[in-house]
Design an enzyme around this catalytic site. Sequence first.
Site, short mmCIF file in Angstrom:
data_model
loop_
_atom_site.label_atom_id
_atom_site.label_comp_id
_atom_site.label_asym_id
_atom_site.label_seq_id
_atom_site.Cartn_x
_atom_site.Cartn_y
_atom_site.Cartn_z
N GLU A 37 11.84 -34.58 46.79
CA GLU A 37 12.20 -35.98 46.58
C GLU A 37 12.86 -36.11 45.21
O GLU A 37 12.31 -35.66 44.21
CB GLU A 37 10.96 -36.87 46.68
CG GLU A 37 10.39 -36.87 48.08
CD GLU A 37 9.34 -37.94 48.28
OE1 GLU A 37 9.20 -38.83 47.42
OE2 GLU A 37 8.66 -37.87 49.31
N HIS A 38 14.02 -36.72 45.19
CA HIS A 38 14.79 -36.89 43.96
C HIS A 38 14.24 -38.08 43.17
O HIS A 38 14.17 -39.19 43.70
CB HIS A 38 16.27 -37.14 44.30
CG HIS A 38 16.89 -35.98 45.02
ND1 HIS A 38 17.78 -35.13 44.41
CD2 HIS A 38 16.76 -35.53 46.29
CE1 HIS A 38 18.17 -34.21 45.27
NE2 HIS A 38 17.55 -34.43 46.42
#
Length: 198
Positions: A87-88
């Site tokens: 997840e960025h």
Amino acid sequence: MYAFLKKHTEEQKRIQYFKKQSNNIHADDVDIKAVKGHNITILKGSYVCENSSIDSYTYIGFNTLISKTIIGRYNSIANNVNIGHGEHPLNLISTSSFLNDTPYEVLTQKQCIVTHDVWIGSGATIRRGITLGIGCVVGGNAFVNKDVPPFAVVGGVPAKILKYRFPQEKIDKILASSWWEKDVEQAKIIVKKLEEDN
């Protein structure tokens, strides 16, 4: 030619290792370090990274992707499931991992946990850092962004609790039995007794 023979020999060693453990691993992208138990089935096209662990009597279907996840015993994971993908972070100026010196660590900060006797339906996505409680069920194509309590049935996008599999009194009895800690023959006896006590 040497590189081909070396790769072929390594693959043969990998296959022999899995067979020795009574595992049925058909996927090429399963790291040996992740397979901690016995009687594990993983079908073709699935990926499990070295920072994951899978315990005994767990089934993983086709094309399932698992990263940095602890998977307990007696779990049933269907086809096309995604668990714990990167997840960025949204609080950084850019979401691009090219601008980060340690992209893997940034994208996979929190570990996922699939406890025991969990059933995850086809196409479900489990967000990074989520814990799926004992005996819970995740419906097909669900997007799970919150922890799921033991024996809850969840579905939808985002996933919501639809019901519980049993009344609380029965859930307490099942949890107290810890049947998932036993090998299959002992587990069958305990589960049968719990069903008869209904």
